[in-house]
Design a protein around this motif. Structure first.
Motif, PDB file in Angstrom:
ATOM      1  N   TYR A 144      31.759  58.540  41.787  1.00  0.00           N
ATOM      2  CA  TYR A 144      33.161  58.334  42.122  1.00  0.00           C
ATOM      3  C   TYR A 144      33.472  59.079  43.405  1.00  0.00           C
ATOM      4  CZ  TYR A 144      38.210  58.109  41.672  1.00  0.00           C
ATOM      5  OH  TYR A 144      39.530  57.871  41.901  1.00  0.00           O
ATOM      6  N   ASP A 176      37.344  55.179  44.686  1.00  0.00           N
ATOM      7  CA  ASP A 176      36.613  54.028  44.177  1.00  0.00           C
ATOM      8  C   ASP A 176      35.219  54.451  43.739  1.00  0.00           C
ATOM      9  OD1 ASP A 176      35.316  54.427  46.549  1.00  0.00           O
ATOM     10  OD2 ASP A 176      35.950  52.565  47.469  1.00  0.00           O
ATOM     11  N   LYS A 188      33.232  49.199  44.353  1.00  0.00           N
ATOM     12  CA  LYS A 188      34.118  48.435  43.483  1.00  0.00           C
ATOM     13  C   LYS A 188      35.471  48.245  44.151  1.00  0.00           C
ATOM     14  CE  LYS A 188      34.168  47.602  39.476  1.00  0.00           C
ATOM     15  NZ  LYS A 188      33.954  46.553  38.528  1.00  0.00           N
ATOM     16  N   ALA A 189      36.042  47.058  43.977  1.00  0.00           N
ATOM     17  CA  ALA A 189      37.354  46.767  44.535  1.00  0.00           C
ATOM     18  C   ALA A 189      38.467  47.303  43.636  1.00  0.00           C
ATOM     19  CB  ALA A 189      37.526  45.268  44.733  1.00  0.00           C
ATOM     20  N   ASP A 190      38.208  47.358  42.318  1.00  0.00           N
ATOM     21  CA  ASP A 190      39.220  47.905  41.419  1.00  0.00           C
ATOM     22  C   ASP A 190      38.858  49.347  41.063  1.00  0.00           C
ATOM     23  OD1 ASP A 190      37.073  47.545  39.754  1.00  0.00           O
ATOM     24  OD2 ASP A 190      38.058  46.138  38.421  1.00  0.00           O
ATOM     25  N   ASP A 191      39.631  49.953  40.180  1.00  0.00           N
ATOM     26  CA  ASP A 191      39.433  51.369  39.859  1.00  0.00           C
ATOM     27  C   ASP A 191      38.503  51.606  38.680  1.00  0.00           C
ATOM     28  OD1 ASP A 191      41.147  50.258  38.036  1.00  0.00           O
ATOM     29  OD2 ASP A 191      42.512  51.965  37.977  1.00  0.00           O
ATOM     30  N   LYS A 192      37.854  50.564  38.168  1.00  0.00           N
ATOM     31  CA  LYS A 192      36.956  50.703  37.021  1.00  0.00           C
ATOM     32  C   LYS A 192      35.516  50.899  37.506  1.00  0.00           C
ATOM     33  CE  LYS A 192      39.938  47.721  34.423  1.00  0.00           C
ATOM     34  NZ  LYS A 192      40.190  46.342  34.110  1.00  0.00           N
TER      35      LYS A 192
END
Length: 57
Positions: free
Chosen positions: A23, A29, A44-48
């Motif tokens: 992370y 991200d 990753k484009a999202d936060d997951k």
């Protein structure tokens, strides 16, 4: 990559080998890294986090 039929059902059996993720708090991200070379591969484009990829500490 692992092949886990049926394709498209959103799960895998076991972890992705020779990959790790970390992370980045500055960009907020998750970044995937090749364990053999140490080069960063994907973000990753999202936060997951990535599914099935081990996390670095």
């Amino acid at each position: 990559m692992a092949k886990n039929p049926p394709v498209g059902d959103g799960h895998r059996k076991g972890a992705v080998r020779d990959r790790s993720q970390t992370y980045n708090p500055k960009t907020q991200d998750w970044t995937k890294r090749d364990a053999g070379t140490g080069r960063f591969m994907d973000r990753k484009a999202d936060d997951k986090p990535f599914k099935g990829v081990r996390k670095e500490k």
